[in-house]
Design a protein around this motif. Structure first.
Motif, PDB file in Angstrom:
ATOM      1  N   VAL A  49      -2.463   4.927   5.391  1.00  0.00           N
ATOM      2  CA  VAL A  49      -2.517   4.426   4.027  1.00  0.00           C
ATOM      3  C   VAL A  49      -3.210   5.451   3.140  1.00  0.00           C
ATOM      4  O   VAL A  49      -4.147   6.127   3.555  1.00  0.00           O
ATOM      5  CB  VAL A  49      -3.289   3.091   3.986  1.00  0.00           C
ATOM      6  CG1 VAL A  49      -3.596   2.674   2.561  1.00  0.00           C
ATOM      7  CG2 VAL A  49      -2.491   2.002   4.692  1.00  0.00           C
ATOM      8  N   ASN A  73      -4.362   5.075  -4.334  1.00  0.00           N
ATOM      9  CA  ASN A  73      -3.543   5.540  -5.460  1.00  0.00           C
ATOM     10  C   ASN A  73      -3.935   6.951  -5.881  1.00  0.00           C
ATOM     11  O   ASN A  73      -3.092   7.771  -6.249  1.00  0.00           O
ATOM     12  CB  ASN A  73      -3.702   4.594  -6.660  1.00  0.00           C
ATOM     13  CG  ASN A  73      -3.010   3.265  -6.433  1.00  0.00           C
ATOM     14  OD1 ASN A  73      -2.136   3.163  -5.582  1.00  0.00           O
ATOM     15  ND2 ASN A  73      -3.411   2.265  -7.183  1.00  0.00           N
ATOM     16  N   LEU A 122      -9.112   0.355  -1.836  1.00  0.00           N
ATOM     17  CA  LEU A 122      -8.582   0.114  -0.503  1.00  0.00           C
ATOM     18  C   LEU A 122      -9.190   1.135   0.448  1.00  0.00           C
ATOM     19  O   LEU A 122      -8.969   2.331   0.301  1.00  0.00           O
ATOM     20  CB  LEU A 122      -7.054   0.248  -0.531  1.00  0.00           C
ATOM     21  CG  LEU A 122      -6.262  -0.178   0.698  1.00  0.00           C
ATOM     22  CD1 LEU A 122      -4.824  -0.462   0.296  1.00  0.00           C
ATOM     23  CD2 LEU A 122      -6.276   0.877   1.781  1.00  0.00           C
ATOM     24  N   VAL A 158       0.831  -1.197   0.000  1.00  0.00           N
ATOM     25  CA  VAL A 158       0.000   0.000   0.000  1.00  0.00           C
ATOM     26  C   VAL A 158       0.869   1.251   0.000  1.00  0.00           C
ATOM     27  O   VAL A 158       2.055   1.212   0.340  1.00  0.00           O
ATOM     28  CB  VAL A 158      -0.929   0.022   1.237  1.00  0.00           C
ATOM     29  CG1 VAL A 158      -1.902  -1.136   1.199  1.00  0.00           C
ATOM     30  CG2 VAL A 158      -0.113   0.006   2.521  1.00  0.00           C
ATOM     31  N   ASN A 159       0.265   2.359  -0.394  1.00  0.00           N
ATOM     32  CA  ASN A 159       0.924   3.660  -0.296  1.00  0.00           C
ATOM     33  C   ASN A 159       0.851   4.125   1.151  1.00  0.00           C
ATOM     34  O   ASN A 159      -0.239   4.194   1.728  1.00  0.00           O
ATOM     35  CB  ASN A 159       0.219   4.678  -1.187  1.00  0.00           C
ATOM     36  CG  ASN A 159       0.217   4.276  -2.641  1.00  0.00           C
ATOM     37  OD1 ASN A 159       1.256   3.935  -3.191  1.00  0.00           O
ATOM     38  ND2 ASN A 159      -0.946   4.296  -3.268  1.00  0.00           N
ATOM     39  N   TRP A 160       1.994   4.451   1.709  1.00  0.00           N
ATOM     40  CA  TRP A 160       2.045   4.828   3.117  1.00  0.00           C
ATOM     41  C   TRP A 160       2.681   6.211   3.253  1.00  0.00           C
ATOM     42  O   TRP A 160       3.774   6.447   2.751  1.00  0.00           O
ATOM     43  CB  TRP A 160       2.861   3.810   3.902  1.00  0.00           C
ATOM     44  CG  TRP A 160       3.023   4.141   5.363  1.00  0.00           C
ATOM     45  CD1 TRP A 160       4.081   4.738   5.966  1.00  0.00           C
ATOM     46  CD2 TRP A 160       2.071   3.880   6.404  1.00  0.00           C
ATOM     47  NE1 TRP A 160       3.860   4.874   7.305  1.00  0.00           N
ATOM     48  CE2 TRP A 160       2.628   4.355   7.610  1.00  0.00           C
ATOM     49  CE3 TRP A 160       0.801   3.303   6.433  1.00  0.00           C
ATOM     50  CZ2 TRP A 160       1.974   4.265   8.833  1.00  0.00           C
ATOM     51  CZ3 TRP A 160       0.154   3.209   7.655  1.00  0.00           C
ATOM     52  CH2 TRP A 160       0.728   3.678   8.829  1.00  0.00           C
ATOM     53  N   GLN A 212      -5.428  -5.278   4.787  1.00  0.00           N
ATOM     54  CA  GLN A 212      -6.307  -4.148   4.503  1.00  0.00           C
ATOM     55  C   GLN A 212      -7.702  -4.631   4.115  1.00  0.00           C
ATOM     56  O   GLN A 212      -7.888  -5.764   3.671  1.00  0.00           O
ATOM     57  CB  GLN A 212      -5.742  -3.342   3.323  1.00  0.00           C
ATOM     58  CG  GLN A 212      -4.314  -2.884   3.494  1.00  0.00           C
ATOM     59  CD  GLN A 212      -4.194  -1.728   4.445  1.00  0.00           C
ATOM     60  OE1 GLN A 212      -4.660  -0.633   4.163  1.00  0.00           O
ATOM     61  NE2 GLN A 212      -3.588  -1.959   5.587  1.00  0.00           N
ATOM     62  N   ARG A 253       6.088   2.483   0.260  1.00  0.00           N
ATOM     63  CA  ARG A 253       5.238   1.294   0.137  1.00  0.00           C
ATOM     64  C   ARG A 253       5.418   0.393   1.349  1.00  0.00           C
ATOM     65  O   ARG A 253       6.526   0.199   1.850  1.00  0.00           O
ATOM     66  CB  ARG A 253       5.612   0.508  -1.122  1.00  0.00           C
ATOM     67  CG  ARG A 253       5.537   1.311  -2.394  1.00  0.00           C
ATOM     68  CD  ARG A 253       4.121   1.513  -2.867  1.00  0.00           C
ATOM     69  NE  ARG A 253       3.569   0.310  -3.449  1.00  0.00           N
ATOM     70  CZ  ARG A 253       2.300   0.176  -3.814  1.00  0.00           C
ATOM     71  NH1 ARG A 253       1.465   1.172  -3.645  1.00  0.00           N
ATOM     72  NH2 ARG A 253       1.876  -0.945  -4.356  1.00  0.00           N
TER      73      ARG A 253
END
Length: 812
Positions: free
Chosen positions: A165, A168, A424, A156-158, A191, A186
């Motif tokens: 999180v 995108n 997500l 995930v993008n963190w 999730q 990442r």
């Protein structure tokens, strides 16, 4: 009664009267056609700036217009109140997010009321209140029960600064967090997801809705459907159970040109396939790739690099051993997370092969190619070569032939791939709707029973960023009993993405006080879909896409009967100041309160619509709003000062001008051309000023003309027109007066004949409307072929125009 225009006193007076009388309270009424006009609700940031007014005031004008046309208009307002900004602000100020948020709601509600909009405040929704997020949680359970919500581990993008999180869509093009601009990395986390990909094809269909083309294109690009072929490469490796790696490609005709394969660094097979000699190098590369966002990894400006794993697959079509590399330009979430590399016919693969000295095999011959090495990848059409039994086919036929061949042997076949990933929704923060899930060692994942909703946010949680949900450390919240076995269990501690709250708020407006369901079914049938939705284009691939998915999902669960939430979408532009987008850091934010206090809300509303076409946006200018104020003062005097008629005969020109004005204003409002609508009203005001000086119409005609002008202006300047309507002796309220209609015959201009002279001699005649201007007459005259024969190679020294009679050109 004062004879001076005092907007401050007038506006407060009428806002109080409208509220006391419930003038804008709206109920379901089957005797009228409905009109649901919705503006995207604001985030509870604390203050409304002029940008908020630019979104809200014009939309209110259109809603008022539809109301006067006889529609039963729902034009509600509420607050998007959960999310990171509130939590971050609360941390900085040492105040609970709920208290901070509700203080902002109070202030913003006060500011919104000063606009003079037709909001029915009985229908207000605030997404952070339990009576709202109870139903947000209820919808989560419905999606879960129908297989549309699931839990899974994924990279995930963190955001290390916000400690949460990001979807995108919430990562900027620069790779930064959209909230704080910190560099996003990442991480792998368990999730919760919504299965939006199930609706990928339907989300690309916009038939039957009137949306801007660019929004439809943006959504289709985001879904990113690709029709292609899945191809199996044989894998024979002692350390893994899998016997193949599959790739997706739109160019199966180039399969014989594969000289290496690339896996995403996160691919589950990477650690199993990597040889001991390559382990350290591969692990270092994986660690490096985790520090990059997907946007950075896919950037065309980034030099492509990678690492060889030491393992191979076999190309089933020609038996070649193909080395397996990892590279960060391959993403696990797209396709299969594996890519077949054909450097001769792909620019990215070509650069990679050149860098690492990998073979480049031509399998699609460029025109006039004689077998020499390629200086760059050839991506055009051509004839297949070095491709076994497929040699000689065109690339187009080769795509079909190889796809069929693979399918016959069970090595692949035609398929579809999408860029769209499942939504997500997990957020490791406090200020959001808790996910209504319980974890039991014996029963596993257990949904919270509906009768126990809402799962309330604990008031005593520590909402400071730790990298995990603050709810995780609140034992009273976490520890619970399993609804199924009554044993000890723990609650889910993540909260939902706030876009979940805004994916259904438009449904709640239809019945905001219903307590046994999220909405009343009959009210939904009456009001939905939204007839006109207005807001910024920046929401194209977030809110607007999520709301469409949500609507389609609850349609399939049989909660609603429609498929699209918003019939028509209109995107307004941005209001700027000092040639720049407004921001606190630049010191150019325009606060509307001061202007409302001095010049009135009506002046602010009108100026925002006059400054530029609404969809384009424009620049705030103090002199511009002063011009609107001067117009209103002229209008005030025009209406309240007595008219003295000097003529008792009907004025045909006035009738024509009146009906033309009604038609133009109506057409411009329907088309959302507010700036030209206001110009038309200004012109008519000036025209009546000239009439009044001359006294050239009857007293009855004057009253009709003034009343019509006020009614046409009422949606734009509701307070001023309400006051003037009363002052000239009409009953309350102008806003209940029906919209005027025009007579098409009376809108037609009187046709006159203009004589065209050249050096005093008649050379032509021109039929034209009586209202033709000198500039229009000049243009039409000079474009006539007969006139051109007399003035070619000559210089026009004078253009003489006598209105309604003649034109004389003096030429040398």
């Amino acid at each position: 009664m004062t004879t001076d225009y005092n907007p401050k006193a007038i506006e407060k007076k009428w806002q109080n009267r409208w509220a006391e009388d419930g003038l804008y309270e709206v109920n379901e009424d089957s005797s009228k056609p409905k009109w649901y006009a919705l503006t995207m609700f604001p985030y509870t940031s604390g203050d409304l700036h002029i940008g908020h007014w630019y979104a809200m005031a014009p939309s209110d004008v259109h809603a008022r217009f539809k109301r006067m046309q006889g529609f039963n208009v729902l034009h509600p307002m509420g607050f998007d109140a959960f999310g990171l900004p509130a939590e971050n602000a609360a941390i900085q100020r040492g105040i609970h997010p709920y208290k901070w948020t509700m203080q902002n709601v109070e202030n913003m509600r006060r500011q919104l009321k000063s606009i003079g909009a037709i909001y029915d405040w009985r229908r207000e929704v605030i997404t952070c209140q339990p009576k709202y997020y109870k139903w947000t949680q209820w919808f989560f359970l419905k999606l879960y029960q129908n297989g549309l919500a699931y839990r899974g581990k994924a990279p995930v993008n963190w955001c290390p600064n916000c400690q949460t999180v990001l979807a995108n869509e919430q990562v900027l093009g620069s790779g930064g967090c959209e909230r704080c601009s910190a560099v996003v990395i990442r991480r792998d986390l368990e999730q919760w997801f919504f299965r939006i990909t199930k609706y990928a094809d339907e989300l690309m269909q916009h038939e039957g809705i009137d949306w801007p083309e660019r929004i439809k294109i943006m959504q289709n690009h985001w879904v990113g459907r690709s029709d292609g072929t899945e191809i199996s490469f044989s894998l024979d490796h002692q350390a893994v159970n899998e016997s193949e790696i599959r790739v997706f490609t739109t160019r199966p005709d180039t399969t014989f040109g594969v000289t290496f394969m690339v896996l995403a660094p996160e691919h589950s097979l990477v650690t199993q396939l990597t040889t001991s000699e390559k382990k350290a190098e591969v692990e270092a590369y994986i660690a490096k790739s985790r520090r990059l966002t997907e946007i950075e990894r896919l950037s065309t400006e980034k030099e492509k690099d990678g690492v060889f794993t030491g393992a191979y697959v076999t190309n089933r079509l020609n038996g070649d051993k193909v080395p397996i590399w990892i590279a960060d330009y391959v993403l696990l979430g797209y396709g299969t997370g594996a890519v077949m590399a054909v450097p001769a016919h792909d620019e990215r693969d070509f650069a990679f092969a050149k860098k690492y000295n990998l073979p480049i095999r031509v399998v699609i011959a460029p025109p006039d190619w004689q077998g020499q090495d390629l200086e760059e990848a050839y991506i055009g059409s051509g004839t297949m070569i070095n491709s076994g039994q497929f040699d000689g086919l065109s690339d187009e036929k080769g795509i079909e032939a190889i796809s069929d061949f693979l399918a016959e042997r069970g090595w692949g076949g035609r398929t579809v791939s999408y860029k769209l990933r499942d939504w997500l929704i997990s957020r490791q923060r406090y200020w959001g709707a808790p996910i209504p899930i319980i974890y039991c060692d014996g029963c596993g994942i257990v949904p919270v029973p509906e009768k126990e909703l809402p799962v309330l946010l604990p008031e005593d949680a520590e909402f400071k960023p730790t990298g995990e949900s603050p709810l995780k450390y609140n034992e009273q919240f976490v520890n619970t009993t399993c609804p199924q076995c009554s044993g000890k269990a723990k609650r889910e501690t993540d909260t939902m993405d706030t876009f979940m709250c805004s994916s259904w708020y438009f449904l709640r407006y239809t019945s905001p006080n219903t307590d046994n369901m999220p909405f009343d079914e009959n009210n939904i049938r009456y009001w939905m879909p939204v007839d006109l939705y207005t807001g910024g284009a920046e929401h194209a691939v977030m809110h607007l896409l999520y709301a469409r998915f949500f609507t389609k999902a609850i349609r399939d669960i049989e909660l609603v009967e429609f498929s699209e939430p918003f019939n028509r979408l209109f995107n307004q532009g941005i209001i700027i100041a000092q040639k720049q987008k407004m921001s606190k850091s630049k010191g150019n934010v325009v606060n509307p309160d001061a202007y409302v206090g001095e010049l009135g809300a009506d002046a602010v509303r009108t100026y925002l619509m006059f400054v530029a076409p609404w969809e384009q946006g424009g620049e705030w200018n103090d002199s511009g709003i002063s011009g609107i104020s001067r117009w209103f003062n002229r209008l005030w005097k025009l209406v309240i000062n007595n008219y003295k008629a000097k003529n008792e005969n009907t004025n045909k020109e006035l009738k024509r001008k009146l009906h033309q004005t009604i038609k133009k204003v109506t057409d411009n409002l329907e088309a959302i051309r507010f700036n030209t609508m206001i110009s038309t009203l200004m012109e008519f005001t000036n025209y009546l000023g000239t009439i009044k000086k001359a006294g050239s119409i009857t007293a009855g005609e004057w009253r009709q003309s003034v009343e019509t002008l006020l009614v046409l202006l009422a949606p734009t300047a509701p307070h001023l027109t309400e006051e003037l309507w009363q002052r000239i002796g009409n009953s309350y309220s102008i806003h209940n007066h029906p919209w005027p209609v025009w007579d098409e015959e009376l809108t037609k201009d009187e046709v006159i004949t203009l004589v065209i002279q050249i050096n005093g001699k008649m050379r032509d005649k021109l039929l034209a409307p009586a209202s033709i201007t000198e500039e229009e007459a000049r243009h039409l005259t000079l474009s006539r072929q007969k006139v051109k024969t007399y003035i070619d190679d000559k210089t026009i020294t004078k253009f003489i125009y006598i209105p309604k009679r003649l034109i004389n050109l003096v030429v040398k």
